[in-house]
Design a protein around this motif. Structure first.
Motif, mmCIF file in Angstrom:
data_model
loop_
_atom_site.group_PDB
_atom_site.id
_atom_site.type_symbol
_atom_site.label_atom_id
_atom_site.label_comp_id
_atom_site.label_asym_id
_atom_site.label_seq_id
_atom_site.Cartn_x
_atom_site.Cartn_y
_atom_site.Cartn_z
ATOM 1 N N LEU A 1 1.071 -1.312 0.215
ATOM 2 C CA LEU A 1 0.115 0.011 0.124
ATOM 3 C C LEU A 1 0.885 1.001 0.350
ATOM 4 O O LEU A 1 0.088 2.174 -0.405
ATOM 5 N N ALA B 1 2.531 1.693 -3.573
ATOM 6 C CA ALA B 1 1.454 2.299 -4.535
ATOM 7 C C ALA B 1 0.601 3.829 -3.990
ATOM 8 O O ALA B 1 0.909 4.410 -5.029
ATOM 9 N N LEU B 2 0.520 4.003 -3.053
ATOM 10 C CA LEU B 2 0.431 5.265 -2.272
ATOM 11 C C LEU B 2 1.666 6.460 -2.705
ATOM 12 O O LEU B 2 1.274 7.985 -2.969
ATOM 13 N N ILE C 1 3.761 5.738 -5.914
ATOM 14 C CA ILE C 1 3.393 6.482 -6.980
ATOM 15 C C ILE C 1 2.633 7.163 -7.204
ATOM 16 O O ILE C 1 2.460 8.759 -8.104
#
Lengths: 295, 315
Positions: free
Chosen positions: A269, A272-273, A275
């Motif tokens: 996570l 992902a955050l 990016i």
């Protein structure tokens, strides 16, 4: 650098406006500049992480600790640890490095290629334009990721092939924008004047026309930079970018995605955050520059 | 109009031929020695040469290209290196599964984004317009695997509403629940583009003279919006929806990998990883054909639905 460019264009854009419009424009530009500030702040955070991250990362991002694997976020490991016991926060901080080198280089390459190709197509038109235009269309019939795929598999994955392939694909896209701009410019009097003065084609293209189409090129550059981050992250996720164990957001997500089903969400996570925030930051900057330039 | 459509068809065919050449060069010329690639480092030179001859790789390039493309046109997609079986055996079922996923995504995204775009346009300048535009832009530029991860964490792990992996086996309705999360990840990317186009089209229509006339002659707002605005504003949206199929396919590669779904994206990805060039080339060419067909159909629809273009030829 982007600030001064935007400021210059901002002052230039409002000079010739009437006073009522000017106030409204200023109000809108204020909102825009806030967008710009927000985007620049996000980008700055990641640039600091990429350049100075080695100084303040809590742990060595490569250090494994097999007695401390898959630990959820805690005071000791703010973002938890991954399946090899590595500190996720440290990997997220250092993971900004490669993407912030590869994506801008690819975008610069694409902008240069696209500008040259677009200038040639728009300036010469005729057969040059028709033939290269069809080839560009054929390439654009495929998603960038798939084009990248095909060529990276053929030439072998590395940082350099990532830059070249993404730069090449973006160059084709950018050439379309530049070509359209050149087609409009070449009808104007100053181009005819240059021709009458007996200037050569190269001089006319790069010294006369190019400075007048910088605005759409700058906009295209910032828009493409966001997409370059997207493409680099995606290709890293697919295993065509940075090799493990080097920290990289996309590659780390791919490596840890299989543990999602076990509930270890922190391993993927936060990358992902990261990016998402970087892309959002660049889009905010691009959006504010675009709206100011188009005014 | 007939002339335009013929011209359009000709361009599509030309693009397809060029595309096939690009794929051929990338798949057959750049990798160097396929015989060596298939047999590995330890195979003898004579075995490699024999295999290359068997694959027709000793012939001149134009001949190889012609052999390859004419077999392709007859439906013979070649033999997969990794499975030692015909490519078509894997490709068509995978394409079918991807289409199922794409259909679920489109069924969600098309009404949603048109509604979003039109709502934003009707409330131009207000908070809801800003929210829809900014949300659309942000979602469109975040990679699918990033939004996919967030979706999995929320809906599959925390709430446990939907499965983490997408199922590939079974009838459409048994796999449907597992397709919802991957479809939503695709919807996120598509929503922004389609909504932006629907908004732009609606704004343009709202500013037009015929809408002013309709309003001034006293038609109720509802009638103006449905009879005059939407009919004109949604035309360009058709084109965008078609061009988005290209992005959709790029997104499928990522989404199918993340959700472990055996579609064409996953197939191409696996082929790329194992250097299965026949499978890779066939997959990419099929994707190109799908994309060109979609844009062609969109152009035809646009022409047929737009009375200004439809009647141009008749005058």
């Amino acid at each position: 650098m982007a600030t001064t460019e935007a400021d210059d264009l901002r002052s230039g854009g409002v000079l010739d406006a009437s006073s009522k419009r000017l106030r409204r424009e200023q109000l809108r530009l204020l909102v825009r500049s806030r967008t710009f500030k927000a985007g620049a702040a996000i980008l700055l955070v990641w640039i600091v992480c990429a350049v100075f991250g080695g100084l303040f990362r809590p742990y060595n991002p490569l250090a494994q600790n097999l007695l401390n694997i898959n630990q959820p976020p805690s005071a000791r490991h703010l973002f938890g640890t991954d399946n090899l016991g590595r500190d996720v926060l440290s990997r997220v901080i250092i993971g900004s490095r490669d993407i912030l080198v590869i994506a801008p280089l690819a975008t610069v390459l694409g902008t240069v290629l696209g500008t040259v190709l677009g200038l040639l197509q728009g300036f010469y038109r005729g057969a040059v334009d028709a033939i290269t235009g069809r080839v560009v269309e054929a390439f654009l019939a495929l998603p960038v990721v798939i084009v990248a795929f095909l060529f990276i598999v053929a030439v072998g994955p590395s940082e350099a092939s990532l830059i070249i392939v993404i730069g090449f694909a973006f160059g084709l896209v950018i050439s379309r924008t530049v070509r359209t701009a050149v087609l409009q410019e070449r009808e104007l009097d100053y181009v005819a004047a240059a021709r009458l003065r007996g200037e050569g084609a190269v001089h006319t293209m790069f010294v006369e026309v190019l400075p007048n189409i910088l605005a759409p090129i700058i906009v295209e550059f910032t828009v493409r930079l966001g997409y370059a981050i997207f493409a680099v992250a995606t290709l890293s996720f697919l295993g065509f970018g940075v090799r493990p164990p080097t920290p990289d957001w996309g590659a780390d997500i791919a490596a840890n995605a299989q543990y999602l089903a076990a509930g270890y969400w922190w391993e993927t996570l936060f990358s992902a955050l990261a990016i998402a925030s970087l892309i959002t930051g660049i889009n905010l900057i691009g959006d504010s520059i675009e709206s100011v330039i188009i005014q | 109009m007939g002339k335009y459509l013929l011209e359009r068809l000709g361009l599509a065919v030309l693009t397809l031929v060029l595309l096939s050449m690009i794929v051929f060069v990338a798949g057959q010329v750049l990798p160097g020695n396929p015989g060596r690639a298939i047999l590995g480092h330890f195979a003898s030179q004579s075995a490699v040469a024999a295999l290359n001859r068997q694959l027709g790789l000793d012939k001149p390039l134009p001949v190889q290209y012609w052999d390859w493309i004419s077999r392709f046109a007859q439906g013979n997609l070649g033999r997969s290196y990794q499975y030692s079986a015909p490519v078509s055996q894997f490709l068509w079922p995978a394409l079918g599964r991807s289409l199922e996923l794409a259909v679920v995504a489109f069924v969600i995204v098309v009404p949603l984004s048109i509604l979003g775009g039109v709502t934003a346009a009707l409330n131009r300048g207000k908070a809801i317009d800003r929210i829809i535009s900014i949300a659309g832009l942000s979602l469109a530029t975040v990679p699918e695997f990033v939004s996919g991860i967030v979706l999995i964490v929320i809906f599959a792990i925390e709430l446990e509403w939907l499965p983490v992996d997408a199922q590939s086996q079974g009838s459409f309705f048994t796999v449907l629940p597992s397709l919802i999360l991957p479809a939503i990840a695709l919807v996120f990317v598509l929503f922004g583009y389609i909504a932006r186009m629907a908004r732009a089209g609606t704004v343009e229509a709202l500013d037009s003279d015929y809408v002013r006339t309709a309003t001034l002659k006293g038609l109720p707002r509802r009638t103006v919006v449905f009879r005059h605005v939407l009919r004109n504003s949604l035309l360009p949206t058709i084109t965008v929806i078609a061009t988005q199929t290209g992005y959709l396919i790029g997104g499928l590669v990522v989404i199918e990998t993340l959700f472990n779904y055996q579609g064409i994206g996953r197939l191409i990805y696996d082929a790329a990883l194992s250097k299965d060039f026949p499978m890779l080339e066939a997959g990419i060419l099929v994707i190109g054909v799908v994309y060109l067909l979609a844009t062609l159909i969109a152009d035809v629809l646009y022409t047929v639905l737009n009375p200004r273009l439809r009647l141009q030829g008749a005058e």
